[in-house]
Motif scaffolding. Structure first.
Motif, mmCIF file in Angstrom:
data_model
loop_
_atom_site.group_PDB
_atom_site.id
_atom_site.type_symbol
_atom_site.label_atom_id
_atom_site.label_comp_id
_atom_site.label_asym_id
_atom_site.label_seq_id
_atom_site.Cartn_x
_atom_site.Cartn_y
_atom_site.Cartn_z
ATOM 1 N N ILE A 233 30.716 28.769 -12.369
ATOM 2 C CA ILE A 233 30.728 28.725 -13.736
ATOM 3 C C ILE A 233 31.322 30.119 -14.171
ATOM 4 C CG2 ILE A 233 28.793 26.945 -13.987
ATOM 5 C CD1 ILE A 233 27.141 29.186 -14.865
ATOM 6 N N PRO A 234 32.084 29.997 -15.288
ATOM 7 C CA PRO A 234 32.695 29.111 -16.162
ATOM 8 C C PRO A 234 33.687 28.496 -15.758
ATOM 9 C CG PRO A 234 33.225 31.417 -16.872
ATOM 10 C CD PRO A 234 32.642 31.506 -15.660
ATOM 11 N N ALA B 139 23.516 31.454 -11.604
ATOM 12 C CA ALA B 139 23.548 30.835 -12.867
ATOM 13 C C ALA B 139 24.160 29.376 -13.003
ATOM 14 C CB ALA B 139 24.425 31.522 -13.962
ATOM 15 N N GLY B 140 24.933 29.335 -11.889
ATOM 16 C CA GLY B 140 25.527 27.888 -11.519
ATOM 17 C C GLY B 140 24.406 27.006 -10.949
ATOM 18 N N TYR C 91 22.199 26.187 -14.440
ATOM 19 C CA TYR C 91 23.084 25.274 -15.102
ATOM 20 C C TYR C 91 23.267 23.822 -14.635
ATOM 21 C CZ TYR C 91 27.134 23.770 -18.057
ATOM 22 O OH TYR C 91 28.096 22.833 -18.395
ATOM 23 N N ILE D 99 19.985 21.984 -14.539
ATOM 24 C CA ILE D 99 19.542 21.406 -15.934
ATOM 25 C C ILE D 99 20.658 20.422 -16.527
ATOM 26 C CG2 ILE D 99 19.438 22.393 -18.490
ATOM 27 C CD1 ILE D 99 18.508 24.952 -17.181
ATOM 28 N N VAL D 100 21.705 20.376 -16.583
ATOM 29 C CA VAL D 100 22.661 19.329 -16.857
ATOM 30 C C VAL D 100 22.351 18.015 -16.049
ATOM 31 C CG1 VAL D 100 25.038 18.754 -17.136
ATOM 32 C CG2 VAL D 100 24.388 21.089 -17.657
ATOM 33 N N TYR E 287 26.833 17.202 -10.902
ATOM 34 C CA TYR E 287 26.437 18.455 -11.172
ATOM 35 C C TYR E 287 25.281 19.046 -10.133
ATOM 36 C CZ TYR E 287 28.608 18.145 -16.004
ATOM 37 O OH TYR E 287 29.050 18.321 -17.066
#
Length: 478
Positions: free
Chosen positions: A218-219, A276-277, A280, A283-284, A297
């Motif tokens: 990410i991002p 962070a990936g 993230y 959670i997604v 994901y």
């Protein structure tokens, strides 16, 4: 005996598969993919005996380009991952009927050829050519044989192609600059360059863009979930099981040794992006209603943790990253195959429409459960070995890296077991679900055996990759 044998087999296989026609295409492709696997094992045996298996010959005089292939333990591990997974992927597709099958399977083998070339290349321009060649077959595989709305699929695939190609162009510019300094693209010559801090920063950034998109981090991940969902399952397996490993492998092989000071300076930022990936992606994944998208994901979360370890600049991190690359390759292919088996019976990937499969298909349920447990790093599975080593390496840098990275185990266990419960358990579904066929069973059993064997005995892979990783670290810290 040299490593070019594997490339010759795969390239000849792609040509032969296209020539024999649609009826025999899948069987010929499987035959050549198995031949490539046997060739890889033979090469590995020669390597372990200490014989020279590298290949090098002059290619272009000006600029000086050498068609150079070098196979150390790290490269061979990735070649073995590729040549082991491709036969499984091809075999698993036998239950599907593809229009123009000869082109489809020829593209699969050509993509394997390009990926193996990427792992073996020891000349920067040769490496870049193989890197870009791998993008062409997956573009057509996803575009022509993908699923879902045609327009949406085209948008997703074209976005993937353009974004990936754009990132790679920065890497090409970096190679051109390095050539201007070294007068050669050979990796051994590039390793000897003494670049200033400013030069290293630009080189590090250029390579980072190419690899962050391919992995993805990410991002730079916005292409991933849609392409994984829209591509045919064979394409998704190739992308998640092998192709994203090209980026992770290249971090260790090219980026870090060429810009070691920049790597040390930006290490906290890149590790933070990887972690962070993890959070993230997890959670997604919790909120996904489509089974294939949930797995996409989940893959994003796992590769974020692998990337964090790859940038840790310590031996445990490098070793854990490679172990987890290989383990993730097998488990993610198995999970996408399980999703495809369900789609073949019910023609839906909507989790809400599934359930009650366990009663009708106990064999498939057992195999799927093993894959789910392996994906959440249950002890005695290969993923546990890699994930434990990764978290241990991160704890040596900062304990909070390990704590936050470890959330992938907790969150992953929650959404994967919840998915399994909704898809497989519950009262019997009104639709008939026949248990797995022999071909499906062989594909899943092969994956499960590898995950369990190396979960108990990872020493062969450890012994193979450690000397190469120590050499890379020596260059970085020199």
């Amino acid at each position: 005996m040299n490593v070019s044998l594997i490339l010759i087999i795969l390239l000849l296989g792609a040509f032969s598969t296209f020539v024999v026609g649609n009826k025999w295409a899948s069987k010929v492709a499987l035959l050549f993919s198995l031949a490539a696997l046997v060739g890889s094992i033979i090469i590995l045996n020669h390597f372990q005996l200490g014989e020279n298996i590298n290949y090098s010959c002059p290619w272009i005089a000006q600029p000086q380009i050498v068609f150079s292939l070098q196979a150390d333990g790290l490269a061979l591990a990735m070649v073995l991952l590729t040549t082991a997974l491709v036969p499984i992927i091809i075999l698993s597709s036998f239950e599907n009927k593809f229009e123009n099958a000869k082109s489809f399977y020829a593209l699969v083998l050509f993509m394997a050829f390009a990926m193996v070339g990427t792992f073996l290349a020891a000349d920067g321009l040769v490496y870049y050519i193989f890197w870009e060649l791998a993008l062409i077959p997956i573009y057509f595989i996803a575009l022509i044989w993908g699923n879902g709305d045609t327009e949406e699929r085209k948008k997703a695939v074209v976005k993937f192609f353009i974004v990936t190609l754009a990132g790679s162009l920065f890497m090409l510019v970096a190679f051109v600059y390095l050539y201007s300094k070294a007068g050669s693209f050979l990796i051994t010559d590039l390793y000897q360059l003494q670049l200033s801090n400013e030069e290293q920063t630009w080189i590090f950034g250029a390579f980072f863009l190419a690899y962050a998109i391919k992995i993805p981090l990410i991002p730079f991940h916005t292409w991933q979930a849609n392409v994984y969902q829209k591509a045919p399952t064979v394409g998704t397996m190739l992308l998640s099981g092998i192709m994203l490993k090209m980026g992770l492998y290249s971090v260790l092989r090219w980026q870090l040794p060429l810009a070691p000071d920049a790597a040390k300076e930006y290490m906290p930022i890149v590790i933070a992006l990887g972690i962070a990936g993890v959070i993230y992606g997890s959670i997604v994944a919790l909120n996904q209603k489509d089974l294939k998208k949930l797995l996409a994901y989940s893959s994003l979360a796992h590769v974020g943790l692998i990337a964090a370890a790859a940038y840790s600049l310590n031996l445990d991190g490098f070793r854990g990253a490679v172990l987890q690359m290989i383990a993730h390759g097998f488990v993610v292919v198995g999970l996408f195959l399980a999703a495809e088996i369900i789609f073949r019976r019910y023609e839906t990937r909507n989790i809400a429409d599934l359930g009650g499969i366990r009663i009708q298909a106990p064999k498939f349920t057992s195999m799927f459960l093993i894959l789910v447990l392996a994906s959440v790093a249950l002890p005695s599975t290969f993923n546990f070995v890699g994930e434990f080593t990764v978290l241990y390496s991160l704890s040596q840098i900062n304990i909070w890296y390990a704590v936050l990275g470890g959330t992938t185990i907790i969150l992953g266990a929650y959404y994967m077991l919840k998915m399994f419960q909704n898809v497989m358990l519950g009262p019997k579904n009104s639709n008939v679900f026949r248990d797995i066929t022999t071909v499906e069973g062989v594909s899943l059993v092969a994956i499960i055996v590898i995950l369990l064997f190396f979960g108990w005995y990872p020493k062969p892979i450890n012994d193979l990759i450690t000397p190469s990783l120590e050499s890379i670290l020596q260059i970085i810290h020199q």
